[in-house]
Design a protein around this motif. Sequence first.
Motif, PDB file in Angstrom:
ATOM      1  N   GLU A   1      -6.207   6.231   5.686  1.00 12.70           N
ATOM      2  CA  GLU A   1      -6.792   7.072   4.579  1.00 12.70           C
ATOM      3  C   GLU A   1      -5.867   6.718   3.318  1.00 12.70           C
ATOM      4  O   GLU A   1      -6.324   6.134   2.177  1.00 12.70           O
ATOM      5  CB  GLU A   1      -6.962   8.027   4.596  1.00 12.70           C
TER       6      GLU A   1
ATOM      7  N   VAL B   1      -6.066  -2.676  -6.125  1.00 13.54           N
ATOM      8  CA  VAL B   1      -7.041  -3.784  -6.514  1.00 13.54           C
ATOM      9  C   VAL B   1      -7.752  -3.493  -7.739  1.00 13.54           C
ATOM     10  O   VAL B   1      -7.925  -4.454  -8.504  1.00 13.54           O
ATOM     11  CB  VAL B   1      -8.031  -3.823  -5.240  1.00 13.54           C
ATOM     12  N   THR B   2      -8.103  -2.210  -8.026  1.00 13.76           N
ATOM     13  CA  THR B   2      -8.692  -1.982  -9.256  1.00 13.76           C
ATOM     14  C   THR B   2      -7.871  -2.419 -10.630  1.00 13.76           C
ATOM     15  O   THR B   2      -8.348  -2.861 -11.624  1.00 13.76           O
ATOM     16  CB  THR B   2      -9.001  -0.357  -9.343  1.00 13.76           C
TER      17      THR B   2
ATOM     18  N   GLU C   1      -8.784 -12.015  -7.474  1.00 13.31           N
ATOM     19  CA  GLU C   1      -8.664 -11.504  -6.144  1.00 13.31           C
ATOM     20  C   GLU C   1      -7.795 -12.566  -5.278  1.00 13.31           C
ATOM     21  O   GLU C   1      -7.262 -11.904  -4.416  1.00 13.31           O
ATOM     22  CB  GLU C   1     -10.126 -11.294  -5.580  1.00 13.31           C
TER      23      GLU C   1
ATOM     24  N   ASP D   1      -7.089   0.857  -3.076  1.00 14.58           N
ATOM     25  CA  ASP D   1      -8.242   1.204  -4.104  1.00 14.58           C
ATOM     26  C   ASP D   1      -7.437   0.948  -5.757  1.00 14.58           C
ATOM     27  O   ASP D   1      -7.836   0.366  -6.656  1.00 14.58           O
ATOM     28  CB  ASP D   1      -8.895   2.337  -3.862  1.00 14.58           C
ATOM     29  N   GLN D   2      -6.473   1.620  -5.812  1.00 16.26           N
ATOM     30  CA  GLN D   2      -5.654   1.761  -6.907  1.00 16.26           C
ATOM     31  C   GLN D   2      -5.301   0.442  -7.278  1.00 16.26           C
ATOM     32  O   GLN D   2      -5.360   0.070  -8.548  1.00 16.26           O
ATOM     33  CB  GLN D   2      -4.443   2.623  -6.970  1.00 16.26           C
TER      34      GLN D   2
ATOM     35  N   CYS E   1       0.668  -1.060   0.161  1.00 15.97           N
ATOM     36  CA  CYS E   1       0.135   0.178   0.146  1.00 15.97           C
ATOM     37  C   CYS E   1       0.940   1.359   0.202  1.00 15.97           C
ATOM     38  O   CYS E   1       0.774   2.201   0.980  1.00 15.97           O
ATOM     39  CB  CYS E   1      -0.986   0.065   1.136  1.00 15.97           C
TER      40      CYS E   1
ATOM     41  N   LEU F   1      -9.576  -2.518   5.396  1.00 14.50           N
ATOM     42  CA  LEU F   1      -9.455  -3.196   3.972  1.00 14.50           C
ATOM     43  C   LEU F   1     -10.261  -4.557   3.786  1.00 14.50           C
ATOM     44  O   LEU F   1     -10.749  -5.002   2.715  1.00 14.50           O
ATOM     45  CB  LEU F   1      -7.874  -3.661   3.763  1.00 14.50           C
TER      46      LEU F   1
ATOM     47  N   LYS G   1     -13.733  -3.700   2.781  1.00 14.60           N
ATOM     48  CA  LYS G   1     -13.781  -3.169   1.315  1.00 14.60           C
ATOM     49  C   LYS G   1     -13.300  -4.291   0.551  1.00 14.60           C
ATOM     50  O   LYS G   1     -14.149  -4.484  -0.602  1.00 14.60           O
ATOM     51  CB  LYS G   1     -12.786  -2.151   1.369  1.00 14.60           C
ATOM     52  N   TYR G   2     -12.692  -5.032   0.993  1.00 12.00           N
ATOM     53  CA  TYR G   2     -12.268  -6.319  -0.109  1.00 12.00           C
ATOM     54  C   TYR G   2     -12.196  -7.593   0.421  1.00 12.00           C
ATOM     55  O   TYR G   2     -11.319  -8.260   0.669  1.00 12.00           O
ATOM     56  CB  TYR G   2     -10.699  -6.096  -0.578  1.00 12.00           C
TER      57      TYR G   2
ATOM     58  N   LEU H   1      -6.113   2.927   2.463  1.00 11.72           N
ATOM     59  CA  LEU H   1      -7.035   2.760   1.717  1.00 11.72           C
ATOM     60  C   LEU H   1      -7.183   3.372   0.095  1.00 11.72           C
ATOM     61  O   LEU H   1      -7.656   2.452  -0.737  1.00 11.72           O
ATOM     62  CB  LEU H   1      -8.325   3.096   2.190  1.00 11.72           C
ATOM     63  N   ARG H   2      -6.795   4.475   0.100  1.00 16.44           N
ATOM     64  CA  ARG H   2      -6.504   4.923  -1.256  1.00 16.44           C
ATOM     65  C   ARG H   2      -5.655   4.439  -2.208  1.00 16.44           C
ATOM     66  O   ARG H   2      -6.083   3.910  -3.268  1.00 16.44           O
ATOM     67  CB  ARG H   2      -6.155   6.485  -1.308  1.00 16.44           C
TER      68      ARG H   2
END
Length: 264
Positions: free
Chosen positions: A133, A143-144, A153, A140-141, A122, A182, A185-186, A136-137
């Motif tokens: 934060e 995992v996307t 996944e 997101d990049q 991360c 995390l 969210k995932y 998490l930001r």
Amino acid sequence: MIVIGELINSTRKAIAQAIEQRDEVYLKDLARRQVEAGAHFIDVNAAAGGNEIENMQWLVELVQEVVDVPLCIDSPNPAAIKVGLELCRQKPMINSISAENERWEEVLPLVKQYKTKVIALCMDSKGMPESVEDRLRVADQLVTGLTAAGISEDDIYLDPLVKPLGVNHNFGVEILESTRALRQKYPGVHLVSGLSNVSYGLPERKLLNRVFMVMSVAMRMDAFILDPLDQTIMSLLAASRSLSGQDEYCMDYIAGVRAGKIKA
Ligand code: THG
């Protein structure tokens, strides 16, 4: 629960020396003992000293002569990762990719070409994460981007990047909160951490590593880079797994105790 045995890492003096001297007996024994102790992957890092490419090739072949578990190919150098992957007999894990531009661009093609599992740190080009934060930001990049590239996944291991508690007394809580967020969210990705960073610079490090592992399991972390020769941490891991609803009828726990592998 997934255990990545951390001991064959050239940042450790004994390992750098053993690689340099081509001490096959010592390194093979260390690989064998980690697997006997319950490691599901063996981390292989040959980055220290010179000749990383050659050393990685030698080490990957050597370890596979004595163990059947997959390897976790650990290097800051994508070229060294590539030669390691080339020699793997089982689906390997890469340690690691991150959202730093260059790292992302160099490592993603390797994940795709060799169909590997991958630890995703991360962090991005701005450096180490400074908050929940931030993690998490960046997650997101990661995992996307990874799923968009066709990575499932189940092959993604997010690493929130543990920092030393001795530097800031909030660093433990930051990781625990990041882990919980995390996981929420995932639900389908793995969450991994290198435990020993938390205790860096503090006394009785094993105590902190062990307790931090138990707390992390409670937050639903499911993979650890750790020293599997620490019987206490392995027993605590088995107990934590049962206590967090991952061991029906406590069958594995009971079997482990009966076999003498799990001890109070
Ligand atoms: N995340 C990811 N990868 C990682 C880490 C992480 N790789 C490196 C590290 N953190 C985990 N691996 C190790 C390997 C060995 C040791 C610690 C972490 C170790 N250190 C000795 C100690 O702590 O006392 C000192 C070195 C020595 O023995 O000379 O054994 O977080 N993805």
